[in-house]
Design a protein around this motif. Structure first.
Motif, PDB file in Angstrom:
ATOM      1  N   LEU A  59      36.894  47.041  65.024  1.00 23.23           N
ATOM      2  CA  LEU A  59      36.456  48.415  64.792  1.00 23.23           C
ATOM      3  C   LEU A  59      37.270  49.410  65.615  1.00 23.23           C
ATOM      4  O   LEU A  59      37.397  50.573  65.241  1.00 23.23           O
ATOM      5  N   GLU A  60      37.827  48.954  66.736  1.00 30.11           N
ATOM      6  CA  GLU A  60      38.656  49.824  67.571  1.00 30.11           C
ATOM      7  C   GLU A  60      40.040  50.061  66.950  1.00 30.11           C
ATOM      8  O   GLU A  60      40.745  50.989  67.325  1.00 30.11           O
ATOM      9  N   GLN A  61      40.430  49.222  66.000  1.00 28.03           N
ATOM     10  CA  GLN A  61      41.759  49.322  65.394  1.00 28.03           C
ATOM     11  C   GLN A  61      41.741  49.984  64.022  1.00 28.03           C
ATOM     12  O   GLN A  61      42.768  50.038  63.350  1.00 28.03           O
ATOM     13  N   LEU A  62      40.617  50.499  63.607  1.00 30.35           N
ATOM     14  CA  LEU A  62      40.491  51.047  62.257  1.00 30.35           C
ATOM     15  C   LEU A  62      41.476  52.171  61.985  1.00 30.35           C
ATOM     16  O   LEU A  62      41.727  53.020  62.846  1.00 30.35           O
ATOM     17  N   GLN A  63      42.024  52.167  60.769  1.00 32.22           N
ATOM     18  CA  GLN A  63      42.889  53.231  60.291  1.00 32.22           C
ATOM     19  C   GLN A  63      42.362  53.746  58.958  1.00 32.22           C
ATOM     20  O   GLN A  63      41.618  53.059  58.251  1.00 32.22           O
ATOM     21  N   THR A  64      42.770  54.967  58.616  1.00 37.47           N
ATOM     22  CA  THR A  64      42.366  55.555  57.338  1.00 37.47           C
ATOM     23  C   THR A  64      42.749  54.635  56.184  1.00 37.47           C
ATOM     24  O   THR A  64      43.865  54.140  56.115  1.00 37.47           O
ATOM     25  N   GLY A  65      41.798  54.383  55.289  1.00 39.54           N
ATOM     26  CA  GLY A  65      42.031  53.509  54.145  1.00 39.54           C
ATOM     27  C   GLY A  65      41.515  52.098  54.336  1.00 39.54           C
ATOM     28  O   GLY A  65      41.415  51.338  53.364  1.00 39.54           O
ATOM     29  N   ASP A  66      41.180  51.712  55.574  1.00 40.63           N
ATOM     30  CA  ASP A  66      40.613  50.380  55.815  1.00 40.63           C
ATOM     31  C   ASP A  66      39.197  50.297  55.244  1.00 40.63           C
ATOM     32  O   ASP A  66      38.513  51.317  55.064  1.00 40.63           O
ATOM     33  N   LEU A  67      38.762  49.084  54.983  1.00 38.04           N
ATOM     34  CA  LEU A  67      37.375  48.838  54.596  1.00 38.04           C
ATOM     35  C   LEU A  67      36.571  48.436  55.827  1.00 38.04           C
ATOM     36  O   LEU A  67      37.092  47.756  56.718  1.00 38.04           O
ATOM     37  N   ILE A  68      35.312  48.866  55.878  1.00 34.54           N
ATOM     38  CA  ILE A  68      34.409  48.475  56.955  1.00 34.54           C
ATOM     39  C   ILE A  68      33.214  47.777  56.314  1.00 34.54           C
ATOM     40  O   ILE A  68      32.673  48.241  55.300  1.00 34.54           O
ATOM     41  N   PHE A  69      32.797  46.670  56.926  1.00 35.42           N
ATOM     42  CA  PHE A  69      31.686  45.896  56.385  1.00 35.42           C
ATOM     43  C   PHE A  69      30.476  45.968  57.315  1.00 35.42           C
ATOM     44  O   PHE A  69      30.612  45.880  58.535  1.00 35.42           O
ATOM     45  N   TYR A  70      29.317  46.130  56.704  1.00 37.32           N
ATOM     46  CA  TYR A  70      28.061  46.166  57.431  1.00 37.32           C
ATOM     47  C   TYR A  70      27.329  44.841  57.205  1.00 37.32           C
ATOM     48  O   TYR A  70      27.363  44.276  56.096  1.00 37.32           O
TER      49      TYR A  70
END
Length: 250
Positions: A194-205
């Motif tokens: 989560l600290e490396q996230l960039q625009t366009g990445d997907l995040i999962f809950y």
């Protein structure tokens, strides 16, 4: 007799003045007062295919501080040449006037855009550095569909999609294939923290270790996603409490 005539003439003059004052009061005309834009005509929306940059000042040389999505709702506070100073929920700044459709109230806005509720601006961070990246291009494309419906099992960006169907269809537009459901999508691409996230990445809950939702990261703690049947495709803050990891596909 002469005094009586003078009194009658004086009364007629004041009577006409009273009538004139009454007319002015009825019509609301106040000479010498500055003309202000009626509140009902301050509403506008972004008439663009992706999103409209909101800048710190009235000029292209000023940094981008936020974006107004396609059909994004705002109120015009003042005009400065080719620029408008707008407010969209809690975000304020300048946009290029030519890309705004103006002159309406909120009811007219909803009717013209086909939205059930207003779509607002969202903040961005270091946007000038990210604009050329593929991730930003993907995010901008996804933002076109904010306000469209959520449909369980759907994959249509216009008629309705669920969370995994939404990101699958967005990425398909860029020639990238994804599995159909969120749990399988979470195993695709390259996993990032989560600290490396960039625009366009997907995040999962996840809840109890089970993936239940996927969102597309916009940057600055914001995501776009097919949320629920009640709210449709929308922009939200990241749910950091339930976010487990990101996936990079580009």
């Amino acid at each position: 007799m002469q005094k009586l005539k003078q009194r009658l003439q004086h009364k007629r003059i004041f009577g006409m003045g009273g009538i004139l004052a009454g007319i002015l009061a009825f019509t609301g005309t106040v000479y010498g007062a500055p003309e202000e834009m009626p509140e009902e005509n301050q509403v506008a929306y972004a008439e663009v295919s992706t999103c409209l940059n909101i800048r710190e000042g009235a000029g292209m040389e000023y940094p981008v501080i936020a974006r107004l999505p396609k059909d994004g709702y705002c109120e015009v506070k003042k005009e400065e040449g080719a620029w408008c100073y707008i407010e969209s929920e809690e975000i304020e700044g300048y946009v290029y006037k030519s890309y705004l459709e103006t002159g309406m109230n909120q009811e007219t806005y909803l009717r013209r855009t086909g939205r059930e509720e207003p779509v607002y601006a969202y903040k961005v961070e270091n946007v000038e550095m990210n604009t050329a990246g593929k991730g930003q291009e993907i995010a901008d494309f996804a933002l076109q569909f904010v306000g469209n419906p959520y449909v369980w099992g759907g994959t249509s960006l216009t008629s309705g999609a669920d969370c995994s169907g939404f990101v699958q269809s967005v990425y398909r537009n860029f020639g990238i294939s994804l599995p159909r459901v969120a749990a399988d999508q979470a195993q695709a691409g390259t996993r990032v923290s989560l600290e490396q996230l960039q625009t366009g990445d997907l995040i999962f809950y996840a809840d109890g270790g089970a993936i239940y939702h996927v969102v597309l990261y916009l940057g600055n703690g914001q995501v776009v996603h097919a949320s629920s049947a009640a709210t449709g495709i929308k922009i939200s803050p990241v749910n950091w409490q339930n976010a487990v990891w990101g996936v990079r596909l580009i």
